[in-house]
Design a protein around this motif. Structure first.
Motif: not given
Length: 324
Positions: A282, A286, A301, A309
């Protein structure tokens, strides 16, 4: 093959970068250098040959100095000479050529031992192109034939401690998001290779290109390059990336095929076989959102206890790709 088992602690060790011919790009063994016709593969290969013969940097990467054999199955002597004239370098280099269009009658295993004896410092053999060299038993591409032939070439390279670089054509519809799947023929060729390189150009009329690199001991990376006034490839440092994280590359390749993913980071890790924790994925997505966007992947997100996601492939016009 010996039946004796070898403990992990007793495996042969590799010291430093002894396996590299061009650091981070070419190692001993088999390398596939692909590009669509007229993309500049031969210029790139000749430039790399020159760097190895001189022991000079290639696109900012260190090289080992050694002699080179170049099998030019597509170009006559006059064309190769003209290209070196364009480079504007001293041609008194230890690069030896073999010309001829009937490459598929040429037996590499017959000559490589002789070349190595004549030039003990031989480090690289370029085959331009593999399509002219390979055996063709049938009109239809065959995975097992491609894999067998490529594996035999790889074994020759490792046996003699050299890099064999096969220049190979790619499909004209090569997808930037999954370039290593666009080599002409079956996947048998890249499956046997140690390294894969793609010279990607969206338009051969423009001077810029991307050199996409990956390998068994080389992380996925992209080099932004361009032609200078002497037709030599050089790094385009204004647009240079430090390297594409292999997990991000796998996500981009997956979305380019499947068009969309909606689920948790844990599900995506499991689906792609990523060896990282879901929270790391994650954060990585990002952090690299700009790279995803540059590759037409939109990343959203979610928030809350279950952090889902959403990854969607965008069309060239900027709209979401529709799902069939």
């Amino acid at each position: 093959m010996s039946e004796k088992l070898i403990p992990l602690s007793s495996l042969k060790k590799r010291s430093g970068n002894e396996n590299y011919i061009v650091e981070g790009i070419i190692t001993k063994g088999l390398t596939i250098l692909g590009g669509i016709p007229k993309s500049g593969k031969t210029f790139l290969a000749l430039q790399m040959s020159t760097a190895i013969a001189m022991g000079k940097e290639f696109l900012g990467k260190r090289t080992k100095k050694g002699s080179v054999v170049y099998l030019a199955f597509e170009d006559p002597e006059e064309d190769i000479d003209a290209r070196f004239n364009q480079f504007g370098i001293d041609k008194n280099l230890n690069i030896n050529f073999r010309f001829g269009s009937r490459g598929n009658y040429f037996r590499l295993e017959k000559y490589i031992k002789v070349w190595k004896e004549e030039n003990p410092d031989l480090l690289a053999i370029f085959v331009d192109t593999y399509g002219k060299y390979k055996e063709t038993n049938t009109d239809k591409p065959n995975y097992q034939d491609d894999y067998r032939q490529a594996s035999e070439i790889r074994e020759l390279a490792l046996e003699h401690g050299v890099a064999i670089i096969l220049l190979h054509h790619m499909n004209k519809n090569c997808n930037k998001n999954s370039p290593f799947e666009a080599y002409y023929g079956t996947n048998g060729l890249p499956a046997a290779a140690d390294n894969m390189i793609v010279l990607y150009r969206e338009n051969i009329m423009f001077e810029g290109a991307e050199l996409m690199i990956t390998g068994k001991s080389i992380p996925v990376r992209n080099l932004q390059i361009r032609h200078n006034e002497r037709m030599m490839w050089e790094q385009n440092l204004e647009e240079q990336d430090d390297g594409l994280d292999i997990n991000i590359a796998k996500v981009i390749n997956y979305i380019s095929k499947e068009k969309k993913f909606n689920g948790t980071a844990n599900e995506l890790c499991s689906r792609l076989g990523l060896v990282i924790y879901p929270n790391q994925l994650s954060s990585l997505l990002n952090k690299n959102n700009h790279i995803l966007s540059n590759n037409n992947v939109q990343f959203i997100r979610g928030k809350g206890k279950v952090r889902w996601l959403e990854l969607t492939l965008k069309s060239d016009e900027g709209d979401d790709e529709t799902m069939n």
